[in-house]
Scaffold this motif. Structure first.
Motif, PDB file in Angstrom:
ATOM      1  N   THR A  37      -0.452   1.218  13.263  1.00  0.00           N
ATOM      2  CA  THR A  37      -1.529   1.440  12.296  1.00  0.00           C
ATOM      3  C   THR A  37      -0.960   1.953  10.978  1.00  0.00           C
ATOM      4  O   THR A  37      -1.339   1.516   9.894  1.00  0.00           O
ATOM      5  N   ILE A  38      -0.005   2.882  11.077  1.00  0.00           N
ATOM      6  CA  ILE A  38       0.576   3.472   9.871  1.00  0.00           C
ATOM      7  C   ILE A  38       1.416   2.432   9.118  1.00  0.00           C
ATOM      8  O   ILE A  38       1.365   2.341   7.893  1.00  0.00           O
ATOM      9  N   ASP A  39       2.162   1.650   9.895  1.00  0.00           N
ATOM     10  CA  ASP A  39       2.946   0.592   9.263  1.00  0.00           C
ATOM     11  C   ASP A  39       2.039  -0.391   8.532  1.00  0.00           C
ATOM     12  O   ASP A  39       2.349  -0.847   7.421  1.00  0.00           O
ATOM     13  N   ALA A  40       0.896  -0.687   9.172  1.00  0.00           N
ATOM     14  CA  ALA A  40      -0.062  -1.595   8.548  1.00  0.00           C
ATOM     15  C   ALA A  40      -0.574  -1.011   7.234  1.00  0.00           C
ATOM     16  O   ALA A  40      -0.667  -1.711   6.219  1.00  0.00           O
ATOM     17  N   ALA A  41      -0.873   0.300   7.248  1.00  0.00           N
ATOM     18  CA  ALA A  41      -1.359   0.957   6.037  1.00  0.00           C
ATOM     19  C   ALA A  41      -0.307   0.880   4.933  1.00  0.00           C
ATOM     20  O   ALA A  41      -0.606   0.628   3.762  1.00  0.00           O
ATOM     21  N   ARG A  42       0.952   1.090   5.347  1.00  0.00           N
ATOM     22  CA  ARG A  42       2.044   1.036   4.381  1.00  0.00           C
ATOM     23  C   ARG A  42       2.183  -0.393   3.825  1.00  0.00           C
ATOM     24  O   ARG A  42       2.419  -0.588   2.629  1.00  0.00           O
ATOM     25  N   ALA A  43       1.987  -1.346   4.718  1.00  0.00           N
ATOM     26  CA  ALA A  43       2.146  -2.756   4.329  1.00  0.00           C
ATOM     27  C   ALA A  43       1.098  -3.195   3.313  1.00  0.00           C
ATOM     28  O   ALA A  43       1.373  -4.020   2.451  1.00  0.00           O
ATOM     29  N   VAL A  44      -0.119  -2.636   3.412  1.00  0.00           N
ATOM     30  CA  VAL A  44      -1.137  -3.023   2.431  1.00  0.00           C
ATOM     31  C   VAL A  44      -1.010  -2.208   1.149  1.00  0.00           C
ATOM     32  O   VAL A  44      -1.869  -2.268   0.278  1.00  0.00           O
ATOM     33  N   GLY A  45       0.051  -1.396   1.037  1.00  0.00           N
ATOM     34  CA  GLY A  45       0.364  -0.746  -0.222  1.00  0.00           C
ATOM     35  C   GLY A  45      -0.141   0.669  -0.399  1.00  0.00           C
ATOM     36  O   GLY A  45      -0.172   1.181  -1.511  1.00  0.00           O
ATOM     37  N   MET A  46      -0.523   1.319   0.673  1.00  0.00           N
ATOM     38  CA  MET A  46      -0.970   2.709   0.539  1.00  0.00           C
ATOM     39  C   MET A  46       0.225   3.628   0.292  1.00  0.00           C
ATOM     40  O   MET A  46       1.312   3.415   0.836  1.00  0.00           O
ATOM     41  N   THR A  47       0.004   4.649  -0.542  1.00  0.00           N
ATOM     42  CA  THR A  47       1.044   5.657  -0.731  1.00  0.00           C
ATOM     43  C   THR A  47       1.028   6.602   0.463  1.00  0.00           C
ATOM     44  O   THR A  47       0.086   6.595   1.252  1.00  0.00           O
ATOM     45  N   GLU A  48       2.082   7.419   0.578  1.00  0.00           N
ATOM     46  CA  GLU A  48       2.158   8.356   1.706  1.00  0.00           C
ATOM     47  C   GLU A  48       0.944   9.285   1.723  1.00  0.00           C
ATOM     48  O   GLU A  48       0.360   9.568   2.765  1.00  0.00           O
ATOM     49  N   ALA A  49       0.550   9.763   0.530  1.00  0.00           N
ATOM     50  CA  ALA A  49      -0.594  10.670   0.452  1.00  0.00           C
ATOM     51  C   ALA A  49      -1.871   9.975   0.914  1.00  0.00           C
ATOM     52  O   ALA A  49      -2.702  10.565   1.604  1.00  0.00           O
TER      53      ALA A  49
END
Lengths: 257, 240
Positions: free
Chosen positions: B119-131
């Motif tokens: 899920t986190i990788d997916a969030a990162r993949a769609v361009g979300m910042t760490e925050a």
């Protein structure tokens, strides 16, 4: 230090009293919680009510319970029997949940297989289910061992003698060293009893040792909490069906405690 | 059993509730002290727990602290701090914060850590910042365990605030100790029942809150953490 050298016979006596209050409560909790946890897991529709029931028991603060229990069951207010009953209530409250999770971690297919090779329900419980639930159960016993030893000290404020007496006495007389002695000895006793529980687990369940060593020897790294969680995670090998609940149990182990 | 009737009569008598030393004042004190303690503990523990859960650093320390705290007797800590700071509110507040921090820390950490890496990788993949990942993905998914930590911390603090009256004259414990000293067992039992009722009410409210923050989507089959695995009650140690 001077205080300790003058008072050590009394300290030793309180240590033994503390031990004598803790051990019966831990044993009684185990004997009551295992059948309850088993029936919560196997009885139709029992899991919810039993677990909610023990959850509510757990929510009751202990100090008031030291006053309510004597009124309910007629034990004297400042007595070891009151103390042991109160401790047992908390032990059961925590351990029933662990026991239900432990029995839930035994794959249903294994129980079917046991029935198929001719085990009765009774012998299947003793020879298949209990040994397989053992590691998770052990983690639960470790939790209540440590918390019971710590909880005994609360009785001191209503006058039940234990190492907690060093807190009340030290506070009244303003001897900081006495309070520190009490804290150190209670932690030491908790560690000692916890060690004995682990040892008993190794002797009674020799197969768990091999399993742990075979998993990269991480067991000793993070100490108590980590090891408890590892035991729960033995379910990695379990069939997929059993996995979700095990994941939850592992969370609970590492979670707030 | 007669004592229960006496305690009930004490509770039903209006004059026992009013005035400076009345049960109502003690109840409010009890709630204020507990709220203050849980608030301070949450400010310290929740960001730290989220940070540890997000980065995966300091995991060992958190687990170790949580399990060591189980063995430390609260009464000992309470009297020790009271001896150092004198009679007053500081002693109990410090001791109770120390008591509450491990539960909150472990809840925040375990909650964030339990979020599926995919899920986190997916969030990162769609361009979300760490925050953004922390705020919009990890926190909502961690909420049940986070509130679980809050729940056990609150339970412990409310219970142990009773003990706080041993070194500071506040809260429902004050009635209890007064009854103990004067051998007025009806007062003792009445205040004991009040504490129990308060604990059960708070437990109910927080259980409801925990239920409300549990994301429904996680109930879908195939997810690593279905709804049923959220511990309704964490097996926390009881120290008071």
């Amino acid at each position: 230090m001077k205080w300790l050298s003058q008072n050590y016979p009394q300290v030793v006596e309180l240590f033994l009293t503390h031990l004598a209050l803790s051990v019966p409560a831990i044993v009684a909790s185990f004997l009551i919680a295992v059948p309850l946890g088993w029936s919560a897991q196997h009885g139709r529709g029992l899991r919810g009510p039993v677990l909610v029931g023990v959850g509510l028991l757990y929510a009751i603060p202990s100090l008031p319970l030291f006053i309510i229990v004597p009124v309910l069951i007629g034990t004297p207010l400042r007595s070891s029997s009151t103390m042991i009953v109160v401790l047992t209530v908390y032990g059961v409250a925590v351990l029933v949940r662990s026991a239900a999770d432990a029995f839930a971690s035994v794959p249903a297919a294994t129980l079917d297989a046991a029935a198929a090779v001719g085990h009765t329900r009774w012998s299947s419980f003793w020879r298949v289910e209990l040994p397989l639930a053992g590691p998770v159960l052990l983690a639960g016993v470790r939790v209540i061992t440590v918390s019971t030893v710590s909880l005994v000290s609360v009785g001191a404020v209503i006058g039940i003698q234990s190492l907690g007496t060093l807190f009340t006495d030290g506070f009244q007389r303003g001897i900081r060293f006495e309070v520190v002695t009490g804290i150190v000895l209670i932690v030491a006793l908790a560690v000692l009893l916890d060690g004995l529980v682990v040892l008993a687990g190794r002797l009674l369940m020799p197969w768990t040792r091999g399993g742990r060593a075979g998993r990269g020897g991480r067991a000793g790294r993070v100490g108590r909490g980590g090891r408890g969680a590892r035991v729960v995670r033995r379910g990695d090998d379990a069939p997929v069906l059993a996995e979700p609940r095990l994941a939850g149990a592992a969370q609970a182990e590492e979670g707030p405690r | 059993m007669n004592l229960f009737a006496d305690a009930w009569r004490w509770l039903a008598t209006g004059s026992n509730w009013t005035g400076d030393g009345g049960a109502a004042t003690r109840l409010v004190e009890h709630l204020l002290v507990s709220g203050l303690v849980v608030g301070i503990a949450a400010i310290i523990a929740v960001p730290l727990g989220v940070l540890v859960g997000h980065t995966g650093r300091g995991r060992t320390v958190v687990v170790l602290a949580a399990s060591t705290a189980r063995a430390v007797p609260t009464l000992g800590l309470l009297t020790l701090v009271a001896l150092a700071t004198g009679i007053g509110l500081t002693g109990p507040v410090v001791a109770l914060v120390v008591l509450a921090v491990p539960s909150l820390l472990a809840g925040a950490y375990a909650g964030v850590e339990s979020v599926d890496r995919v899920t986190i990788d997916a969030a990162r993949a769609v361009g979300m910042t760490e925050a953004q990942i922390v705020r919009r993905v990890e926190l909502p998914l961690a909420a049940p365990l986070l509130v679980g930590g809050l729940r056990s911390a609150t339970l412990q603090v409310v219970a142990t605030s009773t003990l706080a009256a041993y070194t500071a004259d506040v809260g429902l414990g004050r009635l209890l100790f007064a009854g103990l000293k004067a051998r007025e067992y009806d007062v003792m039992l009445a205040s004991a029942l009040l504490v129990v009722a308060l604990a059960l009410v708070l437990e109910g409210v927080l259980a409801l809150l925990q239920h409300l923050v549990t994301p429904r989507t996680t109930a879908r089959a195939g997810n690593a953490h279905p709804i049923s695995t959220v511990p309704e009650q964490s097996p926390t140690e009881r120290t008071s």
